[in-house]
Write an enzyme that holds these catalytic residues in place. Structure first.
Site, mmCIF file in Angstrom:
data_model
loop_
_atom_site.group_PDB
_atom_site.id
_atom_site.type_symbol
_atom_site.label_atom_id
_atom_site.label_comp_id
_atom_site.label_asym_id
_atom_site.label_seq_id
_atom_site.Cartn_x
_atom_site.Cartn_y
_atom_site.Cartn_z
ATOM 1 N N ASP A 1 0.876 -0.983 0.131
ATOM 2 C CA ASP A 1 0.070 0.057 0.025
ATOM 3 C C ASP A 1 0.767 1.281 -0.013
ATOM 4 O O ASP A 1 0.689 1.976 -0.904
ATOM 5 C CB ASP A 1 -1.155 -0.069 1.237
ATOM 6 C CG ASP A 1 -1.747 -1.302 1.501
ATOM 7 O OD1 ASP A 1 -2.621 -1.383 0.519
ATOM 8 O OD2 ASP A 1 -1.426 -2.092 1.989
ATOM 9 N N GLU B 1 1.940 -6.348 -5.905
ATOM 10 C CA GLU B 1 1.667 -5.689 -6.948
ATOM 11 C C GLU B 1 2.741 -4.816 -7.435
ATOM 12 O O GLU B 1 3.277 -4.862 -8.725
ATOM 13 C CB GLU B 1 0.277 -5.098 -7.259
ATOM 14 C CG GLU B 1 -0.934 -5.931 -7.107
ATOM 15 C CD GLU B 1 -2.315 -5.358 -6.300
ATOM 16 O OE1 GLU B 1 -2.240 -4.037 -6.421
ATOM 17 O OE2 GLU B 1 -3.136 -6.149 -5.997
ATOM 18 N N SER C 1 5.881 -4.997 -6.842
ATOM 19 C CA SER C 1 7.156 -5.594 -7.400
ATOM 20 C C SER C 1 7.021 -6.465 -8.447
ATOM 21 O O SER C 1 7.871 -6.510 -9.188
ATOM 22 C CB SER C 1 7.673 -6.409 -6.015
ATOM 23 O OG SER C 1 6.748 -7.120 -5.550
#
Ligand code: TRH
Length: 363
Positions: free
Chosen positions: A15, A265, A267
């Site tokens: 996040d 997401e 990476s």
């Protein structure tokens, strides 16, 4: 323009990782950004050098809200404070405030269908405002992927040996050594991967990222005495446990390795830009919704049978044995995906264009 970006840390690093990356992309275009986050502690290692145009603010129940910016990004439906929404609505009566909900990345078709949809607010503190849904994605009808200008040029200039030496991973130039990065949750087949690496035939150095991946590898080694014996006997596998890296160095890690295991997401996207063979550990969801999401990505990137078999097994979608590593070293999933996706307008530029649209202006 002033942009307010709101982030709630649910778990893991994604996040905040996505929000920070978005903020740095915006700041690089000359935008003033306020990043509101309920727990900014990970920025100490993710972004140790901070950024003079990004004002990191604590988002707490006691926060006294300033005048909202021109654009407000609510990352991943993090639910803005009602007091702030009320201030947005008040400001919007005389000065346009654009409200965007930045969604999670997915290659599923609904991202195209829902990208850009407005959701007018008819009652409550936000009355008069319109929230817009912005979907990152892999196709032209989505909001695209975060990709800062100059990324490819930086990668070309990257000196792998110097970086590996600086991080202490390489003490002397190692001939025929393969480097593999590991950023994962707890894949059940992790011991099988370690065993394959330990059996060679090539020498491999595994760079394990801090946190859950390190814990998972240590647990696997602890319970795998036979496997440990193999490491000792053949010396084919050596392991470095990395400290937490800055986001900049996390990219360097992916550029330095011959094969990357990534998760979540942000990476995933960085592994595609790195252009090296990779295997993605998708964030697991209780209702197994991630199975559809994984297959959507593999279809979108036109994954080879090798890449599909690895992804299914690594993510626990197949009970079979881990496929042989050999075919994976040459897999072109990232290279082909990168060549195609580099043609897309990046997410930050798309956001800016979206905000400037007359239809959004009128909201
Ligand atoms: O940490 P993640 O598993 O985050 C996940 C996903 O985003 C998931 O979709 C979300 O729902 C869940 O969190 C709550 O993986 P991700 O998305 O790749 O984010 C990792 C970030 O951490 C990325 O920006 C890279 C950064 N990072 C570093 O900067 N240094 C490091 O040493 C490591 C290991 C990561």
């Amino acid at each position: 323009m002033v942009w307010d970006v709101f982030c709630k840390v649910i778990d893991n690093y994604g996040d905040l990782g996505v929000c920070w990356r978005l903020c740095t992309n915006l700041a690089a275009q000359g935008t003033q950004v306020r990043l509101w986050v309920d727990d900014a502690s990970a920025l100490a290692w993710m972004a140790p050098e901070a950024h003079e145009q990004i004002d990191v603010r604590v988002w707490a129940t006691s926060t006294v809200w300033p005048e909202p910016g021109d654009v407000v990004i609510e990352a991943f439906g993090c639910d803005l404070s009602l007091e702030f929404v009320a201030r947005m609505a008040k400001r919007h009566r005389t000065h346009r405030v654009t409200w965007i909900n930045l969604e999670y990345l997915t290659a599923e078709p609904y991202a195209e269908h829902c990208h850009g949809l407005p959701s007018p607010v008819f009652q409550g503190p936000g009355m008069g405002l319109t929230k817009h849904f912005f979907y990152p994605g892999f196709t032209p009808r989505t909001g695209g992927l975060l990709r800062e200008p100059g990324l490819a040029a930086r990668q070309i200039q990257f000196d792998r040996d110097a970086w590996l030496t600086k991080t202490g991973v390489m003490t002397s130039p190692a001939q025929h050594m393969r480097y593999v990065s590991l950023f994962c949750y707890e894949p059940s087949v992790l011991p099988a991967l370690l065993a394959q690496l330990a059996h060679g035939p090539a020498r491999t150095h595994l760079l394990v990222t801090a946190g859950r991946a390190t814990e998972a590898v240590k647990a696997a080694i602890h319970t795998q005495n036979t496997f440990l014996g193999n490491i000792d006997k053949h010396e084919q596998l050596s392991i470095s446990y990395l400290p937490t890296l800055s986001q900049l160095d996390f990219d360097h890690l992916l550029w330095a390795c011959d094969l990357n295991f990534v998760r979540g997401e942000d990476s995933l996207v960085r592994a595609i830009w790195a252009g090296k063979p990779f295997v993605w550990h998708i964030y697991p969801q209780d209702d197994d919704a991630h199975h559809v999401k994984l297959h959507a990505l593999l279809d979108t990137l036109d994954a080879s049978p090798t890449a599909r078999a690895w992804h299914r097994t690594w993510n626990g979608l197949s009970d079979g044995a881990l496929p042989a590593l050999e075919a994976l070293w040459q897999d072109s999933l990232a290279l082909v995906g990168r060549a195609h996706l580099q043609q897309q307008t990046d997410l930050c530029a798309q956001l800016q264009a979206f905000v400037a649209k007359p239809t959004v202006k009128a909201s």
